[in-house]
Design an enzyme around this catalytic site. Structure first.
Site, mmCIF file in Angstrom:
data_model
loop_
_atom_site.group_PDB
_atom_site.id
_atom_site.type_symbol
_atom_site.label_atom_id
_atom_site.label_comp_id
_atom_site.label_asym_id
_atom_site.label_seq_id
_atom_site.Cartn_x
_atom_site.Cartn_y
_atom_site.Cartn_z
ATOM 1 N N LYS A 1 0.805 -1.257 -0.141
ATOM 2 C CA LYS A 1 0.116 0.016 0.204
ATOM 3 C C LYS A 1 1.064 1.196 0.044
ATOM 4 O O LYS A 1 2.190 1.111 0.298
ATOM 5 C CB LYS A 1 -1.163 -0.042 1.477
ATOM 6 C CG LYS A 1 -0.123 0.097 2.712
ATOM 7 C CD LYS A 1 -1.051 -0.279 3.680
ATOM 8 C CE LYS A 1 -0.355 -0.140 4.851
ATOM 9 N NZ LYS A 1 -1.231 -0.578 6.348
ATOM 10 N N TYR B 1 14.218 31.397 2.441
ATOM 11 C CA TYR B 1 13.167 32.061 3.076
ATOM 12 C C TYR B 1 13.164 32.270 4.536
ATOM 13 O O TYR B 1 13.525 31.520 5.462
ATOM 14 C CB TYR B 1 11.878 31.058 2.616
ATOM 15 C CG TYR B 1 11.471 31.255 1.321
ATOM 16 C CD1 TYR B 1 11.390 32.278 0.477
ATOM 17 C CD2 TYR B 1 11.114 29.870 0.677
ATOM 18 C CE1 TYR B 1 10.860 32.277 -0.634
ATOM 19 C CE2 TYR B 1 10.941 29.756 -0.629
ATOM 20 C CZ TYR B 1 10.931 30.914 -1.384
ATOM 21 O OH TYR B 1 10.210 30.995 -2.646
HETATM 22 C C1 LIG Z 1 -0.129 -1.640 6.878
HETATM 23 C C2 LIG Z 1 -0.609 -2.719 7.488
HETATM 24 C C3 LIG Z 1 0.169 -3.972 7.810
HETATM 25 C C4 LIG Z 1 1.771 -3.863 7.607
HETATM 26 O O1 LIG Z 1 2.296 -3.401 8.699
HETATM 27 P P1 LIG Z 1 3.900 -2.951 8.765
HETATM 28 O O2 LIG Z 1 4.115 -2.605 10.197
HETATM 29 O O3 LIG Z 1 4.309 -2.022 7.704
HETATM 30 O O4 LIG Z 1 4.290 -4.455 8.601
HETATM 31 C C5 LIG Z 1 -0.383 -5.127 8.325
HETATM 32 N N1 LIG Z 1 -1.733 -5.270 8.505
HETATM 33 C C6 LIG Z 1 -2.664 -4.315 8.193
HETATM 34 C C7 LIG Z 1 -4.111 -4.392 8.319
HETATM 35 C C8 LIG Z 1 -2.181 -3.115 7.550
HETATM 36 O O5 LIG Z 1 -3.048 -2.092 7.439
#
Ligand SMILES: *Cc1c(COP(=O)(O)O)cnc(C)c1O
Length: 391
Positions: free
Chosen positions: A46, A282
């Site tokens: 993701k 800036y």
């Molecule tokens: C993002 C996510 C993960 C992965 O988590 P990490 O800490 O990046 O390994 C696992 N399970 C769910 C439901 C998530 O949303």
């Protein structure tokens, strides 16, 4: 040179990411070793593969032994479907209610945590003839997504009445595992999860794919592995937090040698020497105390280089640290090259990663920005080139 038009959208980006495929393969192999050959490994991709580039990372994940790909949104899932990879695509986040009936006809695995979404999916499944794979999320203490444990018997009745849906999995998510070395709360969550499992067993529900573990849980609590682990941050070679690193070391578990996958680079666009007493950038927040050789770097907060690094960050040039001077601008910032002999226009500057013996880690940047490594990498601009190397 005249034939080159740097204004076209196809021009190379002024900063870019190098994706070390060898490091990614190494990390996935380490996790495969940790969980054994029989459990499933979901590579979570993701947020543009945690900033590493979804299109580049997804095929590599499958090539290096992931069993399925996890995404948050339906749009990310559609991007993956377009790549025509041969692995299950698992949606972890909520889906817009109005999109659910149509999504039921897609070859995806769904995370469901409300009766309304189950009903919408069932409506679509009735029409498409495809039997959607459903993973029921149980609330065990994160209080984000999930059915309350006492709702699960009703969920079971729902599936009994809706054979157009396939109940494939049971999941939960930990609330307090990265932020502490005390895993009492996580242990309580896993107990609640097991109680739900036992209740389902008593109802005669067939074994489901049970999954609870993110990276930190996978590393520090082997009892959370169950049938599948969902691995994001650590597959990219980043420790979820310092606490996780401490827990892993003090827990006596063997050291997990993770290798960062991403290096973020740019090139020195301009060099100038300014006299003592010159203000830089800036807000005139920095003033030189001696003649200073500056480099202008063509990257800024709009590219994901956090403005909180103003005056406190460093980059690497010729293997040495160059401090950020003044404020990070939208598309540029200035660094001090005074002590880096020979530095020239066109030199590579490393914003995140190694150069020579020096390193700027995602954790270094996260600490300076008072945030977590996840935010540092996921906010690197999606418009920058990602170049896969090390294959
Ligand atoms: C993002 C996510 C993960 C992965 O988590 P990490 O800490 O990046 O390994 C696992 N399970 C769910 C439901 C998530 O949303």
């Amino acid at each position: 040179m005249t034939s080159q038009n740097h204004a076209t959208p196809s021009a190379p980006s002024l900063s870019w990411l190098e994706i070390d495929a060898g490091a990614y393969q190494h990390n996935l192999a380490e996790f495969r070793r940790l969980i054994g050959p029989d459990r499933k490994l979901m590579a979570v991709v993701k947020a543009n593969a945690y900033g590493h580039g979804l299109e580049k990372i997804a095929p590599l994940a499958l090539r290096f032994g992931a069993d399925r790909l996890g995404v948050n949104s339906l749009n990310e899932a559609l991007e993956l479907l377009a790549l025509e990879l041969s692995a299950p695509i698992h949606l972890l986040g909520p889906i817009p209610m109005q999109a659910l009936p149509a999504a039921a006809g897609l070859p995806l695995e769904f995370t469901l945590s409300t009766f309304e979404s189950l009903q919408a999916l069932a409506r679509g499944a009735g029409k498409s003839g495809i039997r959607p794979q459903c993973h029921i999320k149980v609330e065990t203490g994160c209080h984000r997504q999930g059915f309350m444990p006492e709702e699960i018997p009703s969920v079971a009745r729902f599936f009994a009445d809706h054979s157009e849906l396939q109940w494939s999995g049971l999941s939960t998510h930990f609330a307090n595992i990265e932020d502490t070395t005390d895993h009492t709360y996580a242990r309580r969550q896993i107990e609640i999860f097991h109680k739900v499992e036992r209740d389902l067993h008593a109802l005669g529900i067939q074994p489901l794919l049970r999954h609870t573990a993110c990276s930190a849980a996978t590393i520090v609590m082997p009892e959370t592995h169950l049938d599948m682990v969902r691995l994001g941050i650590a597959t990219y070679g980043l420790w979820p937090s310092r606490e996780t690193l401490v827990s892993a070391r003090s827990g006596g578990s063997e050291r997990l040698p993770l290798r960062p996958v991403l290096t973020w680079k740019t090139q020195v666009a301009q060099i100038k020497t300014v006299p003592a007493q010159s203000f830089i950038g800036y807000g005139c927040t920095f003033r030189t105390t001696h003649p200073t050789r500056l480099a202008i770097l063509p990257v800024g907060y709009a590219d994901g280089y956090d403005r909180r690094l103003s005056g406190v960050g460093h980059v690497l040039v010729r293997g040495r640290r160059a401090p950020v001077l003044g404020r990070v601008c939208m598309n540029m910032f200035m660094v001090d090259l005074t002590d880096i002999e020979g530095a020239a226009v066109g030199d590579e500057a490393v914003l995140l990663g190694k150069q020579g013996d020096e390193e700027i880690s995602a954790q270094d940047l996260a600490s300076l920005c008072q945030t977590i490594v996840y935010e540092i990498v996921t906010r690197i601009g999606g418009h920058l080139d990602r170049r896969v190397c090390g294959l």
